[in-house]
Design a protein around this motif. Structure first.
Motif, PDB file in Angstrom:
ATOM      1  N   ASP A 298       0.888  -1.242   0.030  1.00 35.36           N
ATOM      2  CA  ASP A 298      -0.055  -0.096   0.079  1.00 35.36           C
ATOM      3  C   ASP A 298       0.758   1.318   0.098  1.00 35.36           C
ATOM      4  OD1 ASP A 298      -2.376  -1.374  -0.155  1.00 35.36           O
ATOM      5  OD2 ASP A 298      -2.577  -1.410   2.383  1.00 35.36           O
ATOM      6  N   ARG A 299       2.202   1.175   0.705  1.00 37.28           N
ATOM      7  CA  ARG A 299       2.869   2.510   0.738  1.00 37.28           C
ATOM      8  C   ARG A 299       3.341   2.718  -0.702  1.00 37.28           C
ATOM      9  NH1 ARG A 299       8.426   3.039   0.252  1.00 37.28           N
ATOM     10  NH2 ARG A 299       8.533   0.756   0.615  1.00 37.28           N
ATOM     11  N   LEU A 300       3.784   1.982  -1.566  1.00 39.68           N
ATOM     12  CA  LEU A 300       4.159   2.108  -3.009  1.00 39.68           C
ATOM     13  C   LEU A 300       2.901   2.287  -3.920  1.00 39.68           C
ATOM     14  CD1 LEU A 300       6.739  -0.701  -3.738  1.00 39.68           C
ATOM     15  CD2 LEU A 300       7.073   1.867  -3.054  1.00 39.68           C
ATOM     16  N   GLY A 301       1.832   1.925  -3.569  1.00 37.99           N
ATOM     17  CA  GLY A 301       0.611   2.036  -4.030  1.00 37.99           C
ATOM     18  C   GLY A 301       0.122   3.543  -4.079  1.00 37.99           C
ATOM     19  N   GLY A 302       0.285   4.139  -2.818  1.00 40.05           N
ATOM     20  CA  GLY A 302      -0.232   5.638  -2.377  1.00 40.05           C
ATOM     21  C   GLY A 302       1.078   6.388  -3.113  1.00 40.05           C
TER      22      GLY A 302
END
Length: 408
Positions: A298-302
């Motif tokens: 999710d961190r990279l998706g954000g």
């Protein structure tokens, strides 16, 4: 390496440049905007995508099927019509922008101003495809990639949708100038004629109907969710499809660059063998890309989509399935376009309208996730029907002598 091999490499690289441009525009817009701001940008970008597809169908698809010694004149005519038509539609968008209030209206105003630039720049791709000079398309599209990334990277965080649209559109100017300069040797001394595009029976009229009930109907259905639901639903669906931007460009490039290449193979057997192999490759790429995105933290998706990631990530399984089967369906329709052009219209009408019904029905029952799975089911049914239609073609369909490659 042979000239044909170099042309194939240039086509692949051009597709990669266009693919990167498409996805980076939306990724950068998502990172710079809030979720509501990206929803406004998405509404405008979906509108642009519909207009781009209509121009591709009416002008581009008919152009790449042209043959003979008048290709230079045909290219000049195509660009002249695109310029006139995009200016007229841009004026209508300006009026729409004035009628709408707030940030959405400003974004539509910006799109009306830059529409002729971006449609002309994209139209050059079809000119170079018809002329079998993909290396020139590559040069212009690579410049477009550099300019659009630089233009959007300079925008401040929290920039409005209108400002982002304006920066995106104006960044097409250098690539447009370079493309026209590269096209000049082919069109020097020839005159264009816009009258064929206005006559009843122009081939593009058939293709634009196919697009309107195919790609266009699903895009407009997504826009319609902004009325029945909220703009955030459009942003989530658009955010999910943004992550599959490279595949969108590959599908469009197959339609743009495929007919001139497949037209030289001669006959049903060779054409089906080539398109079936391409369809399997595209389906595998779609499935692999979906898996990689689903496993993305999710961190990279954000980092990719900002606030829009939360809604878009939940739709990745459905959108990934849709793009996997779209690869097969695109190649089936491309096969029919080359071997039996009149066979595609009925398929597009029936199964595209079915897809819209499944999208809206899925939303009514299961929300945004249901809408995404409805699109996937519609794409799968269309692919199945299109390949079944290919198997029904007579063995002699498309048989012809290979066309010689004209000198640049």
């Amino acid at each position: 390496m042979s000239r044909r091999g170099l042309a194939a490499v240039a086509s692949v690289l051009d597709q990669a440049a266009s693919s990167a441009t498409n996805i980076l525009v939306l990724v950068l817009a998502a990172r710079l905007s809030s979720a509501s701001g990206f929803a406004d940008f998405s509404m405008v970008y979906v509108t642009f995508s519909v207009l781009l597809g209509l121009n591709m169908a009416y002008v581009g698809q008919s152009l790449v099927l042209e043959k003979g010694e008048r290709l230079g004149a045909e290219c000049r005519s195509a660009l002249g019509f695109t310029a006139a038509a995009s200016a007229a539609v841009g004026t209508l968008l300006l009026l729409v922008g004035l009628a709408l209030a707030g940030a959405t209206g400003t974004a539509f105003l910006a799109l009306g101003l830059v529409l002729p630039l971006v449609l002309l720049q994209d139209g050059l791709r079809y000119c170079f495809s018809a002329l079998r000079a993909p290396e020139r398309a590559l040069a212009a599209d690579a410049l477009r990639l550099v300019c659009v990334v630089a233009a959007l990277a300079l925008q401040p965080e929290g920039a409005s949708a209108g400002r982002l649209v304006l920066a995106w559109g104006l960044s097409a100017l250098p690539a447009l100038g370079a493309g026209l300069w590269l096209l000049r040797p082919y069109v020097r001394g020839v005159r264009g004629d816009l009258r064929p595009y206005l006559r009843r029976g122009h081939l593009g009229q058939r293709f634009v109907v196919e697009f309107a009930v195919g790609n266009g109907s699903s895009q407009l259905a997504v826009l319609g969710l902004g009325v029945f639901a909220t703009p955030l639903a459009v942003g989530a669906l658009r955010g999910a499809t943004t992550l599959f931007g490279p595949l969108n460009v590959l599908f469009n490039s197959a339609n743009a660059f495929g007919p001139p290449v497949l037209g030289r193979l001669g006959g049903k057997r060779a054409t089906v063998r080539a398109t079936a192999a391409l369809g399997l490759v595209l389906a595998a790429v779609g499935a692999g890309w979906a898996t990689a995105l689903y496993l993305l933290p999710d961190r990279l998706g954000g980092e990719l989509l900002g606030d829009t990631w939360a809604g878009a990530s939940a739709l990745l399984p459905a959108t990934g399935a849709q793009y996997a089967v779209m690869g097969l369906g695109t190649c089936a329709l491309l096969t029919l376009r080359v071997l039996a052009p009149k066979a595609t219209l009925s398929l597009q009408v029936v199964f595209s309208l079915l897809s819209v019904g499944l999208l809206l029905g899925g939303y009514a029952v299961w929300g945004v996730a249901g809408a995404a799975w409805g699109l996937a089911a519609g794409s799968a049914l269309k692919a199945l029907a299109a390949w079944w239609r290919v198997t029904r073609l007579p063995a002699a369909a498309g048989s012809r002598d290979p066309e010689p490659v004209p000198a640049a």
